[in-house]
Design a protein around this motif. Structure first.
Motif, PDB file in Angstrom:
ATOM      1  N   THR A  23       0.842  -1.196   0.000  1.00 20.23           N
ATOM      2  CA  THR A  23       0.000   0.000   0.000  1.00 20.23           C
ATOM      3  C   THR A  23       0.876   1.243   0.000  1.00 20.23           C
ATOM      4  O   THR A  23       0.613   2.224  -0.693  1.00 20.23           O
ATOM      5  CB  THR A  23      -0.915  -0.003   1.235  1.00 20.23           C
ATOM      6  OG1 THR A  23      -1.702  -1.200   1.225  1.00 20.23           O
ATOM      7  CG2 THR A  23      -1.842   1.204   1.228  1.00 20.23           C
ATOM      8  N   ALA A  24       1.934   1.197   0.794  1.00 18.84           N
ATOM      9  CA  ALA A  24       2.986   2.208   0.776  1.00 18.84           C
ATOM     10  C   ALA A  24       4.279   1.504   0.369  1.00 18.84           C
ATOM     11  O   ALA A  24       4.234   0.388  -0.160  1.00 18.84           O
ATOM     12  CB  ALA A  24       3.109   2.872   2.147  1.00 18.84           C
ATOM     13  N   VAL A  25       5.428   2.124   0.615  1.00 19.54           N
ATOM     14  CA  VAL A  25       6.712   1.492   0.292  1.00 19.54           C
ATOM     15  C   VAL A  25       7.582   1.508   1.537  1.00 19.54           C
ATOM     16  O   VAL A  25       7.889   2.567   2.090  1.00 19.54           O
ATOM     17  CB  VAL A  25       7.433   2.223  -0.863  1.00 19.54           C
ATOM     18  CG1 VAL A  25       8.815   1.609  -1.096  1.00 19.54           C
ATOM     19  CG2 VAL A  25       6.601   2.125  -2.136  1.00 19.54           C
ATOM     20  N   GLY A  26       7.964   0.314   1.983  1.00 15.73           N
ATOM     21  CA  GLY A  26       8.896   0.188   3.090  1.00 15.73           C
ATOM     22  C   GLY A  26      10.304   0.002   2.555  1.00 15.73           C
ATOM     23  O   GLY A  26      10.515  -0.112   1.345  1.00 15.73           O
ATOM     24  N   GLY A  27      11.263  -0.041   3.456  1.00 20.42           N
ATOM     25  CA  GLY A  27      12.637  -0.225   3.015  1.00 20.42           C
ATOM     26  C   GLY A  27      13.560  -0.552   4.155  1.00 20.42           C
ATOM     27  O   GLY A  27      13.184  -0.483   5.332  1.00 20.42           O
ATOM     28  N   ALA A  28      14.772  -0.913   3.783  1.00 25.48           N
ATOM     29  CA  ALA A  28      15.780  -1.239   4.790  1.00 25.48           C
ATOM     30  C   ALA A  28      17.151  -1.272   4.126  1.00 25.48           C
ATOM     31  O   ALA A  28      17.269  -1.481   2.917  1.00 25.48           O
ATOM     32  CB  ALA A  28      15.490  -2.589   5.443  1.00 25.48           C
ATOM     33  N   ILE A  29      18.172  -1.057   4.951  1.00 30.83           N
ATOM     34  CA  ILE A  29      19.573  -1.159   4.525  1.00 30.83           C
ATOM     35  C   ILE A  29      20.292  -2.047   5.517  1.00 30.83           C
ATOM     36  O   ILE A  29      20.099  -1.942   6.738  1.00 30.83           O
ATOM     37  CB  ILE A  29      20.233   0.232   4.483  1.00 30.83           C
ATOM     38  CG1 ILE A  29      19.611   1.097   3.372  1.00 30.83           C
ATOM     39  CG2 ILE A  29      21.737   0.126   4.275  1.00 30.83           C
ATOM     40  CD1 ILE A  29      20.028   2.551   3.415  1.00 30.83           C
ATOM     41  N   LEU A  30      21.115  -2.935   4.997  1.00 30.92           N
ATOM     42  CA  LEU A  30      21.867  -3.863   5.840  1.00 30.92           C
ATOM     43  C   LEU A  30      23.344  -3.760   5.495  1.00 30.92           C
ATOM     44  O   LEU A  30      23.712  -3.784   4.317  1.00 30.92           O
ATOM     45  CB  LEU A  30      21.349  -5.280   5.629  1.00 30.92           C
ATOM     46  CG  LEU A  30      21.954  -6.404   6.461  1.00 30.92           C
ATOM     47  CD1 LEU A  30      20.873  -7.446   6.794  1.00 30.92           C
ATOM     48  CD2 LEU A  30      23.101  -7.089   5.725  1.00 30.92           C
ATOM     49  N   ILE A  31      24.182  -3.611   6.525  1.00 31.05           N
ATOM     50  CA  ILE A  31      25.629  -3.507   6.331  1.00 31.05           C
ATOM     51  C   ILE A  31      26.323  -4.520   7.235  1.00 31.05           C
ATOM     52  O   ILE A  31      26.134  -4.505   8.452  1.00 31.05           O
ATOM     53  CB  ILE A  31      26.136  -2.087   6.645  1.00 31.05           C
ATOM     54  CG1 ILE A  31      25.442  -1.068   5.717  1.00 31.05           C
ATOM     55  CG2 ILE A  31      27.651  -1.996   6.473  1.00 31.05           C
ATOM     56  CD1 ILE A  31      25.763   0.375   6.035  1.00 31.05           C
ATOM     57  N   ASN A  32      27.085  -5.414   6.617  1.00 34.58           N
ATOM     58  CA  ASN A  32      27.812  -6.455   7.355  1.00 34.58           C
ATOM     59  C   ASN A  32      26.907  -7.242   8.297  1.00 34.58           C
ATOM     60  O   ASN A  32      27.261  -7.533   9.444  1.00 34.58           O
ATOM     61  CB  ASN A  32      28.975  -5.838   8.131  1.00 34.58           C
ATOM     62  CG  ASN A  32      30.019  -5.241   7.211  1.00 34.58           C
ATOM     63  OD1 ASN A  32      30.275  -5.751   6.116  1.00 34.58           O
ATOM     64  ND2 ASN A  32      30.637  -4.143   7.638  1.00 34.58           N
ATOM     65  N   GLY A  33      25.741  -7.576   7.817  1.00 35.90           N
ATOM     66  CA  GLY A  33      24.827  -8.422   8.571  1.00 35.90           C
ATOM     67  C   GLY A  33      23.947  -7.702   9.572  1.00 35.90           C
ATOM     68  O   GLY A  33      23.091  -8.328  10.204  1.00 35.90           O
ATOM     69  N   ASP A  34      24.137  -6.400   9.746  1.00 36.14           N
ATOM     70  CA  ASP A  34      23.348  -5.642  10.719  1.00 36.14           C
ATOM     71  C   ASP A  34      22.521  -4.572  10.022  1.00 36.14           C
ATOM     72  O   ASP A  34      22.978  -3.926   9.074  1.00 36.14           O
ATOM     73  CB  ASP A  34      24.258  -4.966  11.754  1.00 36.14           C
ATOM     74  CG  ASP A  34      24.966  -5.981  12.642  1.00 36.14           C
ATOM     75  OD1 ASP A  34      24.318  -6.964  13.040  1.00 36.14           O
ATOM     76  OD2 ASP A  34      26.162  -5.778  12.924  1.00 36.14           O
ATOM     77  N   ILE A  35      21.303  -4.360  10.521  1.00 32.09           N
ATOM     78  CA  ILE A  35      20.439  -3.318   9.992  1.00 32.09           C
ATOM     79  C   ILE A  35      21.047  -1.951  10.289  1.00 32.09           C
ATOM     80  O   ILE A  35      21.467  -1.662  11.408  1.00 32.09           O
ATOM     81  CB  ILE A  35      19.030  -3.422  10.613  1.00 32.09           C
ATOM     82  CG1 ILE A  35      18.299  -4.652  10.087  1.00 32.09           C
ATOM     83  CG2 ILE A  35      18.217  -2.172  10.347  1.00 32.09           C
ATOM     84  CD1 ILE A  35      17.978  -4.612   8.604  1.00 32.09           C
TER      85      ILE A  35
END
Length: 293
Positions: free
Chosen positions: A129-141
């Motif tokens: 319905t909206a847009v979620g997101g995430a970034i992960l660096i070296n296994g951690d959020i």
């Protein structure tokens, strides 16, 4: 060891029993309760319906503030905003519990068992319905200084300063904004499934959709220049539709053909669709995100 995992959404409460290895033993979906209190009651009922649970993992809209214990900035389910959700739930359910943002859970699930396995830097767009997101660096959020890191749906993609108008990615390709845009063009399309059916029959609808989808590609390209991830995953239920994948591939080619550019974003479809939220919530729990009650 068996865990009960919840994925709380704006319209549906999804839940399933998962093994420690991430196998989904069984899963269900039902209409989200109408109020905060009813949600607590329903989750309590479900936890009590299963025996010998090792813990409860939750994927939720909003950001859980560990300092205050409150859920903040939830756009998908307004009655959760500002609530001490985990505390109130723990008064009913005497089991170890964890909670994490739904977009971040989706990326954790794809990192654990899906399309982002092995990536040292990964990002994800979750289209709904909206847009979620995430970034992960070296296994951690990556959470950032104000815990808003990876909220990619809020990135501004169409700016008209003279009109003081600034549109977000979520407003462009999230289905709420997308259908509103198409219906302003004279169409009457109620949901994503209907949109795909109309787009395959009507070249004008397909063209309009591709124009909006180009905002996703441009945002991914900007993300490639700023963060340079190894992989950018596109998830959400829509991502599992073969027509969507073809549309996305064609839109990438159209955007990239119009610029002399050696930086080509590696956009891939997530392996698990909405199930990535369940897997990621459990992965977060197993990594030490659980709070003893």
């Amino acid at each position: 060891m068996v865990y009960l995992v919840f994925d709380i959404g704006g319209t549906a409460l999804k839940y399933g029993l998962l093994s420690k290895e991430g196998t989904i033993i069984e899963k269900y979906s039902e209409v989200i309760p109408e109020s905060y209190e009813l949600l607590l009651v329903r989750m309590d009922q479900l936890c009590k319906a299963y025996q010998n649970l090792s813990g409860v993992a939750i994927s939720s809209p909003g950001i859980f503030d560990y300092e205050s214990g409150l859920l903040t900035t939830s756009s998908a389910l307004e009655y959760l905003i500002g609530k001490p959700f985990l505390r109130d739930l723990s008064l009913r359910i005497q089991l170890p519990m964890s909670i994490e943002n739904d977009g971040k859970c989706a990326l954790l699930g794809e990192y654990w068992r899906g399309s982002a396995q092995g990536a040292s830097i990964a990002a994800m767009f979750v289209i709904g319905t909206a847009v979620g997101g995430a970034i992960l660096i070296n296994g951690d959020i990556h959470r950032g200084a104000h815990k808003n890191g990876g909220e990619l749906g809020y990135m501004l993609v169409q700016n008209t300063p003279e009109e003081q108008h600034y549109a977000s990615l979520g407003g462009k390709i999230g289905f709420h904004g997308l259908l509103q845009y198409l219906n302003q063009k004279g169409y009457s399309i109620r949901n994503g499934l209907e949109l795909f059916e109309r787009a395959q029959e009507d070249q004008t609808v397909e063209k309009l959709y591709k124009e909006q989808l180009s905002y996703l590609v441009v945002t991914a390209l900007n993300l490639q220049y700023s963060l340079d991830p190894e992989i950018i995953v596109v998830g959400g239920a829509v991502s599992q539709n073969p027509y969507f994948k073809r549309m996305l591939d064609e839109t990438i080619e159209q955007v990239m053909a119009r610029r002399a550019n050696y930086m080509f974003p590696r956009l891939v479809i997530g392996k698990f669709g909405n199930d990535a939220n369940l897997l990621g919530a459990l992965y977060h729990f197993l990594k030490g995100g659980s709070l003893e009650t």
